[in-house]
Structure formats: C-alpha cells, structure tokens
Design an enzyme around this catalytic site. Structure first.
Site, PDB file in Angstrom:
ATOM      1  N   GLU A  60      33.251  45.546  39.849  1.00  0.00           N
ATOM      2  CA  GLU A  60      33.829  44.253  40.231  1.00  0.00           C
ATOM      3  C   GLU A  60      33.080  43.583  41.384  1.00  0.00           C
ATOM      4  O   GLU A  60      32.928  42.362  41.404  1.00  0.00           O
ATOM      5  CB  GLU A  60      35.316  44.413  40.574  1.00  0.00           C
ATOM      6  CG  GLU A  60      36.218  44.620  39.358  1.00  0.00           C
ATOM      7  CD  GLU A  60      36.193  46.050  38.820  1.00  0.00           C
ATOM      8  OE1 GLU A  60      35.621  46.931  39.494  1.00  0.00           O
ATOM      9  OE2 GLU A  60      36.742  46.288  37.728  1.00  0.00           O
ATOM     10  N   HIS A 129      48.594  47.937  36.947  1.00  0.00           N
ATOM     11  CA  HIS A 129      48.453  46.796  36.034  1.00  0.00           C
ATOM     12  C   HIS A 129      49.551  45.754  36.209  1.00  0.00           C
ATOM     13  O   HIS A 129      49.590  44.801  35.457  1.00  0.00           O
ATOM     14  CB  HIS A 129      48.467  47.270  34.574  1.00  0.00           C
ATOM     15  CG  HIS A 129      47.217  47.976  34.155  1.00  0.00           C
ATOM     16  ND1 HIS A 129      46.871  49.211  34.632  1.00  0.00           N
ATOM     17  CD2 HIS A 129      46.231  47.627  33.298  1.00  0.00           C
ATOM     18  CE1 HIS A 129      45.726  49.597  34.078  1.00  0.00           C
ATOM     19  NE2 HIS A 129      45.311  48.649  33.271  1.00  0.00           N
TER      20      HIS A 129
END
Lengths: 325, 360
Positions: A60, A129
């Site tokens: 990322e 999540h």
C-alpha cells in the site's frame, strides 16, 4: 438515465473521466485484470489497456507513494486500497507527503490524486474489514475526505474528486455497494465536494449521517411516520472540509442535533460536528447535541457484530429522547 | 557491463581514482574534459564551504538545525552530473553538491534551514523534489515519477537518494520492487555514510553490502567508492543509459563517510573514534580530486586557496540576504494547505487576524 448501483456508478465515473482525460490512470491490488475485488474497475483494462488500468504488487505504501510521484509529474492517479483496514502501511505517504506536498513545495507541485477504499461494517466480514476510519484522515490538514451514500452522488463526487486540485480520500461504504439502484444521468456531472445534502427537510431535529448510515437514518424516519416528530436529515457527503453553513443553519432552525456514525465514538467525527454546533448555534439548542456512534471497541466478528451496528431502532430511540429532553 | 563485473555478491567495489589522486583503471575512466572536472571540483568545494559556514552560523544561533554533507560531495555530485537538465532529482537531505549542480540556489536552500518556507519554492525549471525528512519515503515518489515518464513515453530518468539507514525502511523495499516490476527509469543511490545518526552500518543490516539488496528485486546493483567522483560518474552513466533504453532501474551503493555530525544536534564523538574519522579524512573526496587536478596541472595550490576565499565571501553575502529575508505573513502560512481556503480555514484565519489586531 440508467438504473445503477454504487459500483456501477463508480465504474461509469472512471470510464467517463478516462475517456475525457488521458492523464487519468487507475491502479491497485487486483484493480486491473480482475477489476478489483468489488469489480468497481471491471472492464476498464479491457477498454483502456494495461497502461491505464493495472495491477500492482501488494504494497500500500508503494501504491500511494508512486501515485504521489505520478501526480507530481502531472498525471491524475486514482488508486484503490482494497479495504480501508489495509491503508495503514500507506499512512506515512498520506500524512507526511500527500497531505503536505503543496505546502512543502509552496504550490509548485500540488497533488491532484484520489485514494479510494471500501470501508465500514455490516457485510459479515473477517477481521480488519469492518472499521470506519474517516476521522483518521479528516484530522490531517491538506486532505479532503469524501463519502457518498447514493449512486447519483457516487458518480458526481468521484468525478469531482478526480478533477479536484487536492488529494481526496474517497471512502466507499461497501455495505451499500449493491444494496439498491438509482436513476443516474448518462452524461458526466459533478457533485460539489464540501457540500452536504438536505435529504429531507424537517423542523424538530437535525439528523446528520453519511455513507451507509444515511439509509439507516431514513428507515428511522420512516418508523416515526405516525408521530408528530419532524426530522431534517442531512447527508454530510464530505467529512472534510465540513459544510459548516448547512449544519449551523439547520440547527438554528430545529434546535436539536443528532449525528449518527459507524466510526467509534471517542474522538470521532461526531465530536467535531458537536463542537461546531456548540460553538456556532449554542443559543438555539433545546437539547444537548448528541452522537450515536460505534462503541470504542474493534468491530466484532459477524456473530457479535449486531451489538455494534447502528440500527434504525437505536436512532429512533435517541431522536425520541432528544425531543422529550 | 560494470554492474556485472562489479558483482556485489562477490564483494566487488568499483574504484577508479585512488585516494592519492591517481586513476588506477584508465579503461573505466569516463571521458570528461579536464575543464569540466575542474568545474565539478569547484561545485564540491563550494558545497563544502557552504556546509562549514552553515555549521558556523548555526553555532552562532543564526541558523536552525542543519544537516551537513561534508565528506559526501562526490557521492551526490558524481551521480547527478551523469543526468541531464530534463531528468528528475529526488533528494533525501544530504546531497548539497547535487542540489547546487541541479540548479537549486544556495539562498533558497539556506532559507529552508533558516526556518523560512519560502526556501521550499525552487525555480520552476529545476526538476527537483523537496528535501525529504521521513527516511526513504521519497523512493516511492521517484518510482511514481518513473512510471509517469514511461506512461508519457519521455526520454527522462529519475535520480533518487537515501542513506544506509533508509535501506531498512519498508518504503525502500516497496519502491525497489515496484521499480523492478514496472521497469521504471530510476537510479537509486544509497549514500552509505556508515551511520544512521549513531547506529552503525553493521548494526543496520546483516547484508554484506547494501548493493546486493538489488538482487532480490531482479535489478542491477553495484557498490561504488562514493568518495571517488569518477567511479560515481561511471556507474551512474551506465545506469542512466540503461534507464533511457527502457531497461529499468539500478541500485547504486556509494560507500562514503559522514565527516561531520548527523545534524548540528548530534555529537558524533560519542559513537565513533577519532582514529576512524582521521582515516576517512585521508579518503576525502575533495582532497582526492584536488590531488588529481594538481597532477594534471588543472589547478594550483594558490588557485585552490583563492577558491575557498572567494566562496567564503560569496556565501557570506548569500547568508546576509537570507538573514534579511522577510518572514512569512499570516495569510501566507494559511495559503498552501489546499488550493483554496476551506470554510474552516477562513474562519481560523479571521480569528488569527483578530489576534494580530490586538485581540487576546
């Protein structure tokens, strides 16, 4: 006009901006060939080639850092972080660089770039999540933080984000990616960043929500249909910069303020909004400005998640309490 | 190919100019006019004097914390001279000679260390990113620039710097991996100056060389004597040619030594011996190039002394301009966070102006 869900609206926004502006490039983990794990970029590699829509290694900071370099060069990168829970390795790049580059170069290299990510709970997901971390970004000067709640706004806000001269964190409530459809104009249009939307006017209480919570708020209002209570529902749409005027004007009219968010309560966006209301509309208040927010715990796994979630019933209960205050 | 001959896994190191100022490998010597070498020497001396003056100003309380590049002039300059004006320079924070060569005015650089952000605005034509303090984070930007260059099909390359400490950062590795995957035209230079503040190179990584880290990413890597201007030029020229030919990135480890402190807040005497520093002074890149130029009669002792004198005067003038610069006004400190002021910033600016107007 076409009936689109939020995913379809995203894809259409990307497609139209890529068509219009050759500087727009789109990438991330699985964002190319597969079209992203939620398929928001589906078909774009086929249409525009691997050069403009591609997969990256799983890193990322590399995704965001390289997008910064591209934006310095003058391209318009739109990068996908697969889930907001995975953006944390990129935080250095976002906070130390993306947010500050205009300042660090005295305007020589402003960064027009979009970092998009699905966020929020309610989809029976695994650990990491389900969180809502918009406050982490909204706290950083130099970033804009946008969260749409409808297909119409999703398309218009995404196009506005791509054209925006500043870096935009675009958070997508994944719980409503495919929850419903809406008529969305075929042509390109923008929805102004920094402007809230009055979903429905009312006179007794200002209810502010964003993302997936807007629907829950609407359901709550439906549950109040047989009462006299008139709620003004505002979809904030942009977490930063805040649309101060719309909120202040509304509370001056209604005298009561309730903000609803999935993000954990302490130091959350609600605290900021309540500060604003307290500072700017104090004398209009008939009840304490209040937040109904996530508890200060990690979002529980699906078997326990219902304890955490904000429901229409909880919202109704808070509205009634504030009306009776 | 130098990066094949000088295989970092075989502990090979490219050296062309010996500490005595002799070219030991004439076949590898880059073809450069003596006049050009003399000019580069002057840039190195100018950078050295500027650093020494800055340290002085800081001790006199006239400058903020300052990070000198003393001892590392060849490592940064040797790399940048192998690039062109259209190429990009991505600095860390210890490459003064390279910045000057790239066209960053010393006045601007001093202004930054003086604490005035007006120094962050470099001339529009200078393709140089700002000094990057968060270690090695800038390597990913270099890759993004390289990806954009490929996207636009331009004949440009990117030269990026970090230090030996930077090689431990995640972004260093993510950047090298991305650059390999996307064949980005980037030359990554590690200035291995033996210390990350007080932590020595051997405590930083178990790798025998830093150049060998390239192997893991499938890109060429080479270890170079970073105090040897000619070796740095030769290695970088090859890397630049490869990048321009679409053959992707290169990692160069420049073995050098930080003769000064990490910054003015650092006391290196507590973590390294005088003997060590003295030994490295014998390998000083400026001394070495001076010996070369003297032997070629391209410089005399008198001219050399004059250079130092002239530069000291020039730099004093530049610094007096810095000291008489105007501090930013209130509006300016608000001006560069967003393209235009947000409603909240407008409100804050209004409040700030009331304070200025005598409010409490």
């Amino acid at each position: 006009m076409a009936l689109l869900n939020n995913i379809g609206a995203l894809t259409q926004a990307f497609d139209q901006e890529m068509e219009l502006d050759p500087r727009v490039v789109l990438y991330g983990e699985d964002a190319g060939f597969e079209g992203g794990v939620f398929r928001a970029t589906k078909g774009l590699q086929e249409k525009y080639g691997k050069k403009r829509c591609f997969d990256t290694p799983l890193a990322e900071a590399g995704i965001v850092g390289s997008a910064i370099g591209m934006a310095i060069y003058g391209l318009k990168p739109v990068v996908e972080i697969q889930f907001s829970g995975f953006v944390l390795p990129a935080f250095n790049e976002i906070v130390a660089h993306a947010a500050r580059y205009r300042n660090r170069t005295r305007g020589k290299y402003p960064l027009s770039m979009v970092i998009r990510m699905p966020y929020g709970g309610g989809i029976r997901a695994l650990e990491h999540h389900s969180e809502s971390i918009e406050a982490l970004f909204a706290h950083i000067p130099g970033l804009k933080v946008v969260i749409p709640s409808t297909p119409y706004d999703t398309k218009g806000l995404m196009i506005a984000a791509i054209r925006d001269p500043d870096p935009v964190i675009f958070m997508e409530p994944k719980r409503i990616y495919r929850a419903f459809k809406q008529e969305v104009p075929e042509e390109s249009y923008t929805v102004e960043i920094g402007k809230a939307r009055i979903v429905q006017p009312g006179s007794d209480l200002t209810l502010v929500a964003w993302g997936a919570m807007v629907r829950e708020a609407q359901k709550a209002i439906d549950l109040l249909a047989d009462t006299e209570i008139s709620v003004e529902l505002i979809d904030l749409r942009t977490i930063s910069p805040i649309d101060r005027d719309t909120l202040i004007q509304s509370v001056k009219k209604t005298g009561r303020f309730l903000v609803v968010h999935e993000a954990v309560s302490s130091f959350g966006p609600g605290a900021e909004l309540i500060s604003l209301i307290t500072e700017e509309a104090f004398l209009s208040l008939e009840a304490p400005p209040t937040r109904l927010a996530g508890y200060d715990i990690p979002v529980p796994l699906p078997k326990g998640e219902h304890h955490f979630m904000i429901t229409p019933k909880k919202i109704v209960s808070e509205i009634k309490r504030l009306i009776a205050y | 190919m130098l990066s094949k001959t000088y295989d970092p896994l075989k502990k090979k190191r490219l050296e062309i100019l010996s500490p005595e100022g002799k070219v030991t490998k004439p076949n590898l010597m880059p073809k450069i006019e003596l006049e050009t070498i003399r000019k580069w020497y002057e840039t190195m001396v100018f950078a050295r004097v500027a650093d020494q003056k800055a340290l002085q100003y800081q001790r006199q309380g006239r400058m903020l914390t300052y990070a000198p590049s003393i001892g590392q002039e060849a490592a940064s300059l040797g790399a940048v001279v192998a690039t062109e004006e259209r190429d990009w320079l991505v600095p860390a924070f210890r490459e003064l000679a390279a910045w000057l060569h790239k066209g960053a005015p010393l006045e601007k650089l001093f202004l930054y260390w003086y604490g005035n952000e007006a120094g962050s605005l470099l001339p529009a034509s200078v393709r140089m990113l700002p000094i990057s303090v968060p270690i090695a984070s800038q390597f990913t930007h270099a890759v993004g620039l390289g990806m954009a260059i490929r996207y636009e099909e331009k004949d440009e390359v990117v030269l990026a710097f970090c230090g030996d400490g930077g090689t431990s950062q995640g972004e260093f590795h993510e950047a090298l991996n991305f650059a390999g995957v996307f064949q980005a035209p980037v030359i990554f230079v590690i200035q291995n100056n033996q210390f990350a503040i007080s932590v020595s190179r051997r405590d930083q990584t178990r790798s025998e060389t830093l150049a060998q880290k390239a192997v893991a990413y499938g890109i060429p890597g080479i270890q170079v004597d970073g105090n040897d201007l000619f070796a740095m030029v030769a290695a970088t020229q090859e890397a630049v040619a490869r990048a321009r030919a679409g053959e992707g990135p290169t990692l160069i480890e420049a073995v050098t030594y930080r003769l000064g402190p990490h910054t003015t807040s650092d006391d290196p005497s507590i973590y390294r011996s005088d003997e060590e520093v003295e030994a490295w002074k014998e390998k000083d890149p400026i001394l070495r190039l001076k010996r070369y130029l003297l032997s070629k009669k391209a410089l005399s002792e008198e001219e050399d002394q004059q250079l130092y004198k002239d530069f000291e005067e020039e730099i004093n003038v530049i610094f007096s301009q810095v000291e008489s610069s105007e501090s930013p006004d209130l509006e300016e400190v608000f001006s560069y966070t967003y393209d235009s002021l947000t409603p909240t910033l407008k409100k804050q600016l209004e409040t700030a102006k009331q304070f200025l107007g005598g409010g409490e």
